[in-house]
Design an enzyme around this catalytic site. Structure first.
Site, PDB file in Angstrom:
ATOM      1  N   GLU A 264      52.755  41.859  13.533  1.00 53.32           N
ATOM      2  CA  GLU A 264      52.828  41.326  14.887  1.00 53.32           C
ATOM      3  C   GLU A 264      51.437  40.982  15.429  1.00 53.32           C
ATOM      4  O   GLU A 264      51.245  39.994  16.127  1.00 53.32           O
ATOM      5  CB  GLU A 264      53.484  42.339  15.835  1.00 53.32           C
ATOM      6  CG  GLU A 264      54.934  42.666  15.497  1.00 53.32           C
ATOM      7  CD  GLU A 264      55.059  43.864  14.541  1.00 53.32           C
ATOM      8  OE1 GLU A 264      54.158  44.064  13.697  1.00 53.32           O
ATOM      9  OE2 GLU A 264      56.067  44.588  14.643  1.00 53.32           O
TER      10      GLU A 264
ATOM     11  N   ASN B 205      51.740  42.179   7.632  1.00 46.36           N
ATOM     12  CA  ASN B 205      50.852  43.347   7.741  1.00 46.36           C
ATOM     13  C   ASN B 205      49.743  43.320   6.689  1.00 46.36           C
ATOM     14  O   ASN B 205      49.939  42.868   5.561  1.00 46.36           O
ATOM     15  CB  ASN B 205      51.643  44.665   7.666  1.00 46.36           C
ATOM     16  CG  ASN B 205      52.620  44.756   6.521  1.00 46.36           C
ATOM     17  OD1 ASN B 205      53.156  43.740   6.072  1.00 46.36           O
ATOM     18  ND2 ASN B 205      52.858  45.964   6.041  1.00 46.36           N
TER      19      ASN B 205
HETATM   20 ZN   LIG Z   1      52.651  47.679  14.727  1.00 46.82          ZN
END
Ligand SMILES: [Zn+2]
Ligand SMILES: [Zn+2]
Ligand SMILES: [Zn+2]
Ligand SMILES: [Zn+2]
Lengths: 163, 163, 163, 163
Positions: free
Chosen positions: B67, B54
């Protein structure tokens, strides 16, 4: 010679390489909805070129732009604020296009105000390139230092999680 | 033996590798706001492992999840729908956490309903892994085929009060 | 009679009103890029109907969906988790379409697992309506309680802001 | 007198009203993650004041900002490009803060370059207000006219490797 002149700290040769790389990056775009291909290449102080292209989604707001794909890869590779020398962006528009505001905000977390953004039109070519700095593209920006310390915020507001 | 048993088409060894890789990917997270590290690894049919973490932003909605960083890199590398065998996600929560809805939507553009999502808790370990398919995590999903053809839409609605 | 039967706690009359209101909300969509109009109506326990429509942007990822416009208005009006009885969504697709994953995630912050989502196709009509609960549409969801306490995260990971 | 002088077409009284309204809007913020409350008020040519506040999410990127909540409501109410006279934003930071890049991009779809953005610090007050135009905050912006016609794009690129 021309090639030794510096534009925002970049040689003409480096601008040429950035132009070529971000134009090439466009080919990887996944954009069945807009049909508008965008490629982005970042140059780090360590000499790495890191690229990305736009990745769209059937739910348009869920897609992402070339600049964020490139910067996401760069950050994952360990690069952080202060590591970037330049950003370059190429699109399918005839004239050089600028990054959208969301990408300017995403880039700004890692790029100082003096980092140049090289914008390239459809047909590439050094002569058609427009350059602006991050500070010019996102003046008065909202950055990490804009957020007061949490302890201070906890006192000022309530911001509480209801429910 | 256990290692030859298949879970959603993955061997125990592959699940182990995915678990290790997405846990390792967490280390690259840039998350000064949430302090919540997430790592993601995709496995392609061609055998490639592609990871992300992230990347947050001072303006929270501008940040992106592990992701989407991983899938952005994969799509930029040329992978498209049908190329993915598995998704694996590790976080700093003690129990395995699932991808947020936005990431499920982003992944869904490229992953079929039967692609397994391997979820890994803070301490990793095969025994603590939870697996669900994309179809289980995003049932009745909105995908490319949900959008009627443009010509049809142009007739039905007006949708374009441009100012 | 039919009209007194409850579907997820809604009377047929309430479903009819929701269907009509979210279909009507579509007319306000600003969607010059997708041409795909979406309308959303929320019903609160206090009996309020709050609607929204999609608002797109030249930079596709910057736009927003009908569900988030409606919920943004509702939260601004003071509604919080536990205040919602139902969500209804209408689109220009012939069959009922579901909210995208990003909207499921946005709604989930304020709607419990048992809140019904009423999905309505192009031509409206009670008979063509599909209903699923939030828990069915976003199983194993990532919510406020999924984030460990900050103090714990500060110890576990580093997540640090690098310079 | 002072109150008849115009700043970007706004009277001092109007700036005072905008300042008060966006400061008041902050109270409705849902921001359990950042604790950073933001309020936004739009003034239309028809004399309407339309407000919003930030609505955060456990998945940080899924949340939305005050400016987009306000503009989402305004567009849903039927306002379009050319209808806005001013944007005002108040935060919990001691000094006036600017909208993030994503919000500048969202607003830009509906606000011309000369629309003033009034920025207000924690303690409000006319004297502490900073005003910049949309054109100053998002120079060389990417807008609806930046996208070439679809027919042209369909020829130039391919952009659609659907899987
Ligand atoms: Zn997410
Ligand atoms: Zn962008
Ligand atoms: Zn949505
Ligand atoms: Zn914003």
């Amino acid at each position: 010679t021309d090639s030794s002149a510096l534009i925002h700290g970049l040689t003409a040769e480096e601008i040429g390489t950035l132009t070529a790389k971000c134009t090439e990056a466009k080919a990887a775009a996944y954009c069945p909805y807009s049909l508008f291909r965008v490629g982005c290449t970042l140059l780090t102080h360590s000499g790495a070129f890191i690229s990305g292209a736009n990745v769209e989604n059937a739910s348009y707001p869920v897609g992402t732009c070339a600049e964020r794909v490139a910067m996401g890869s760069a950050v994952f590779a360990g690069h952080r604020r202060g590591d970037f020398r330049a950003v370059a962006v190429a699109t399918d528009a005839p004239e050089p296009s600028s990054p959208c505001g969301m990408c300017r905000q995403f880039l700004r977390e890692f790029c100082g105000e003096d980092v140049p953004v090289v914008m390239v039109g459809r047909d590439g070519g050094e002569g058609r390139v427009v350059v602006r700095t991050m500070g010019e593209l996102l003046p008065m920006s909202f950055g990490p230092e804009s957020l007061p310390p949490r302890e201070e915020l906890a006192k000022v507001g309530e911001g509480r999680r209801k429910g």
